[in-house]
Design a protein around this motif. Structure first.
Motif, PDB file in Angstrom:
ATOM      1  N   LEU A 265       7.160   7.705  -0.789  1.00  0.00           N
ATOM      2  CA  LEU A 265       7.645   6.747   0.206  1.00  0.00           C
ATOM      3  C   LEU A 265       6.552   5.765   0.610  1.00  0.00           C
ATOM      4  O   LEU A 265       6.814   4.574   0.820  1.00  0.00           O
ATOM      5  CB  LEU A 265       8.153   7.490   1.442  1.00  0.00           C
ATOM      6  CG  LEU A 265       9.411   8.347   1.247  1.00  0.00           C
ATOM      7  CD1 LEU A 265       9.630   9.234   2.464  1.00  0.00           C
ATOM      8  CD2 LEU A 265      10.629   7.486   0.988  1.00  0.00           C
ATOM      9  N   LYS A 266       5.336   6.253   0.696  1.00  0.00           N
ATOM     10  CA  LYS A 266       4.222   5.379   1.059  1.00  0.00           C
ATOM     11  C   LYS A 266       3.795   4.486  -0.100  1.00  0.00           C
ATOM     12  O   LYS A 266       3.056   3.517   0.108  1.00  0.00           O
ATOM     13  CB  LYS A 266       3.045   6.228   1.557  1.00  0.00           C
ATOM     14  CG  LYS A 266       3.321   6.918   2.881  1.00  0.00           C
ATOM     15  CD  LYS A 266       2.163   7.786   3.336  1.00  0.00           C
ATOM     16  CE  LYS A 266       2.476   8.442   4.681  1.00  0.00           C
ATOM     17  NZ  LYS A 266       1.361   9.301   5.167  1.00  0.00           N
ATOM     18  N   GLU A 267       4.262   4.821  -1.309  1.00  0.00           N
ATOM     19  CA  GLU A 267       3.950   4.021  -2.497  1.00  0.00           C
ATOM     20  C   GLU A 267       5.087   3.059  -2.868  1.00  0.00           C
ATOM     21  O   GLU A 267       5.026   2.416  -3.919  1.00  0.00           O
ATOM     22  CB  GLU A 267       3.668   4.957  -3.684  1.00  0.00           C
ATOM     23  CG  GLU A 267       2.353   5.705  -3.585  1.00  0.00           C
ATOM     24  CD  GLU A 267       1.157   4.777  -3.740  1.00  0.00           C
ATOM     25  OE1 GLU A 267       1.210   3.887  -4.607  1.00  0.00           O
ATOM     26  OE2 GLU A 267       0.187   4.927  -2.974  1.00  0.00           O
ATOM     27  N   TYR A 268       6.103   2.944  -2.033  1.00  0.00           N
ATOM     28  CA  TYR A 268       7.204   2.034  -2.337  1.00  0.00           C
ATOM     29  C   TYR A 268       6.738   0.596  -2.627  1.00  0.00           C
ATOM     30  O   TYR A 268       7.294  -0.058  -3.518  1.00  0.00           O
ATOM     31  CB  TYR A 268       8.221   2.035  -1.200  1.00  0.00           C
ATOM     32  CG  TYR A 268       9.328   3.059  -1.332  1.00  0.00           C
ATOM     33  CD1 TYR A 268       9.302   4.043  -2.329  1.00  0.00           C
ATOM     34  CD2 TYR A 268      10.420   3.055  -0.465  1.00  0.00           C
ATOM     35  CE1 TYR A 268      10.317   4.975  -2.437  1.00  0.00           C
ATOM     36  CE2 TYR A 268      11.439   3.983  -0.568  1.00  0.00           C
ATOM     37  CZ  TYR A 268      11.392   4.943  -1.551  1.00  0.00           C
ATOM     38  OH  TYR A 268      12.406   5.870  -1.667  1.00  0.00           O
ATOM     39  N   ALA A 282      10.191  -3.038   1.271  1.00  0.00           N
ATOM     40  CA  ALA A 282       9.426  -1.832   0.946  1.00  0.00           C
ATOM     41  C   ALA A 282       8.136  -1.762   1.755  1.00  0.00           C
ATOM     42  O   ALA A 282       7.726  -0.687   2.212  1.00  0.00           O
ATOM     43  CB  ALA A 282       9.115  -1.798  -0.544  1.00  0.00           C
ATOM     44  N   GLU A 283       7.489  -2.910   1.948  1.00  0.00           N
ATOM     45  CA  GLU A 283       6.240  -2.931   2.720  1.00  0.00           C
ATOM     46  C   GLU A 283       6.493  -2.598   4.187  1.00  0.00           C
ATOM     47  O   GLU A 283       5.733  -1.837   4.803  1.00  0.00           O
ATOM     48  CB  GLU A 283       5.575  -4.295   2.569  1.00  0.00           C
ATOM     49  CG  GLU A 283       5.002  -4.543   1.177  1.00  0.00           C
ATOM     50  CD  GLU A 283       4.531  -5.975   0.973  1.00  0.00           C
ATOM     51  OE1 GLU A 283       4.718  -6.799   1.905  1.00  0.00           O
ATOM     52  OE2 GLU A 283       3.986  -6.268  -0.112  1.00  0.00           O
ATOM     53  N   SER A 286       7.423   1.220   4.330  1.00  0.00           N
ATOM     54  CA  SER A 286       6.276   2.078   4.055  1.00  0.00           C
ATOM     55  C   SER A 286       5.320   2.147   5.245  1.00  0.00           C
ATOM     56  O   SER A 286       4.732   3.195   5.520  1.00  0.00           O
ATOM     57  CB  SER A 286       5.545   1.569   2.813  1.00  0.00           C
ATOM     58  OG  SER A 286       4.425   2.372   2.514  1.00  0.00           O
TER      59      SER A 286
END
Length: 432
Positions: A265-268, A282-283, A286
């Motif tokens: 999820l943090k790498e979206y 996504a940013e 995240s």
């Protein structure tokens, strides 16, 4: 962006590696075999050869497949090599350009037709509960029929967790006392199907700490298993759907209680970097994502902790400790519980062998790593094993069962929940 751009970007990441060898002691497969090409720097060397035009042979793919993607090497690396991004992109290239054997295609197809689909997993609960209550597994073991199955299917059968009742959460759990935040909760795939008590405990703890908990209905997979296995387009589809679901939820934070999912999820933003329609979404998403332990430490405690007199061993899930750099927060929460004694596990940095679906695809090395982890857990003398990832729980429990050992297990948030509710520690210790 073009393939040439991605190749140039990957080349820059590869060049960050100075082949110093600091990663070697932290790498599970190098620990098992002492083989250079099964170390992070060895695999990076193969990646460099690939960029220079060397073919993607079966032998090269085997070295990539053998990697657990645990990212312990990222923690150990003094040069800041982004090995996680390298192995993820490389696996996507493998899936696009390498023809696997028929059995591998069937196995992987079956795994990904099931595990990233919460509804399909929940549909298995009834048959699995019946299978366990009737003792069919014991009969199959005694008859020797299970040993005739492929190793991957034997592992799948052994990993199945005990199935109990599913608590109902609803779509919103109100804060108790003054509201401090509005938190969206991701329920997960395996977590919601086979560890629903963890989700229930997460909602209760957040509410007790002053959070309104929003649980959007009809959540799908976050794409973690797919991304970790190189199924990039599938992962992107899952990510887009989840972003759309949470885009409609007006929340301050998005909480996750599964380490592997949280890492993805943090790498979206990286996963969706080429998608103009979802890149900014996504940013924003995240930036809101927090592991449950991470968020609770950020907020600080307000609810009263009651004593839990018990010795616990805390297992660092790789995608929590190495993937997200979250090590101190779970320990801080656990040490804040009166009467609880925290014991560290020897060689804690080495993976238990679960690694998403690694234990299904690579049962041999996964079993050996699981056995090593189980031995180190037992040496602590703890009465309760605590971790933050469902795959780790299943993997270590199975390794203990091979030794005919039983050890109670719980998620970090379940221990905290028991303390906040003033429950007797016997409720935790009665779980195998």
């Amino acid at each position: 962006m073009t393939d040439a751009f991605h190749a140039a970007s990957k080349g820059e990441l590869i060049d960050d590696c100075v082949h110093c060898g600091f990663c070697l002691p932290s790498c599970p497969t190098y620990e098992l075999w002492g083989e250079e090409m099964d170390s992070p720097r060895g695999r990076i060397h193969l990646m460099k050869q690939g960029l220079e035009g060397e073919p993607l042979t079966d032998n090269v793919v085997e070295h990539y497949d053998a990697c657990l993607g645990c990212m312990a090497c990222v923690t150990a690396c003094p040069s800041g090599v982004q090995y996680g991004a390298l192995i993820t992109d490389t696996r996507a290239e493998v899936e696009r350009h390498h023809r696997r054997s028929r059995w591998e295609r069937v196995l992987r197809g079956g795994i990904f037709a099931l595990f990233p689909h919460p509804k399909r997993l929940r549909a298995l609960r009834g048959p699995l509960a019946l299978y366990q209550r009737l003792g069919i597994g014991r009969l199959l073991h005694r008859s020797g029929l299970l040993r005739r199955l492929p190793a991957q299917l034997q592992v799948m059968e052994s990993l199945a967790p005990p199935v109990g009742r599913t608590p109902r959460l609803g779509h919103r759990v109100p804060a108790r006392g003054p509201k401090r935040a509005v938190v969206g909760m991701i329920t997960g795939c395996v977590q919601s199907a086979f560890f629903p008590d963890v989700n229930a405990a997460t909602a209760r703890v957040l509410a007790a700490e002053g959070c309104d908990v929003v649980i959007p209905p009809a959540q799908g997979c976050c794409g973690a298993l797919s991304e970790h296995s190189g199924r990039e387009e599938e992962a992107i589809r899952f990510a887009r759907a989840l972003l759309d679901t949470f885009d409609r939820a007006d929340v301050d934070h998005v909480v996750i209680n599964s380490a592997g999912c949280g890492s993805t999820l943090k790498e979206y933003p990286r996963l969706l970097r080429d998608d103009p329609a979802y890149r900014e979404k996504a940013e924003r998403f995240s930036a809101k994502v927090r592991d449950i332990a991470e968020l609770l430490v950020e907020l600080g405690p307000v609810a009263q902790r009651h004593p839990l007199p018990v010795e616990i061993a805390y297992h660092d899930a790789c995608h929590l400790a190495h993937g997200q750099g979250i090590r101190s927060q779970p320990r801080e929460l656990l040490r804040g519980i009166p009467g609880l004694e925290l014991r560290e596990i020897n060689r804690a940095e080495l993976c238990c062998g679960s690694a998403g679906v690694y234990n299904l695809l690579q049962p041999g090395p996964a079993r050996e790593l699981g056995d090593r982890k189980a031995d180190n857990v037992l040496r602590t003398g703890a009465r309760l094993l605590v971790t933050a990832n469902p795959g780790c729980s299943m993997q270590i429990r199975t390794a203990l069962e091979r030794r005919e050992e039983r050890l109670a297990m719980a998620h970090t948030v379940e221990v905290l929940d028991a303390s906040l509710r003033g429950l007797d520690v016997s409720g935790l210790l009665g779980r195998g």
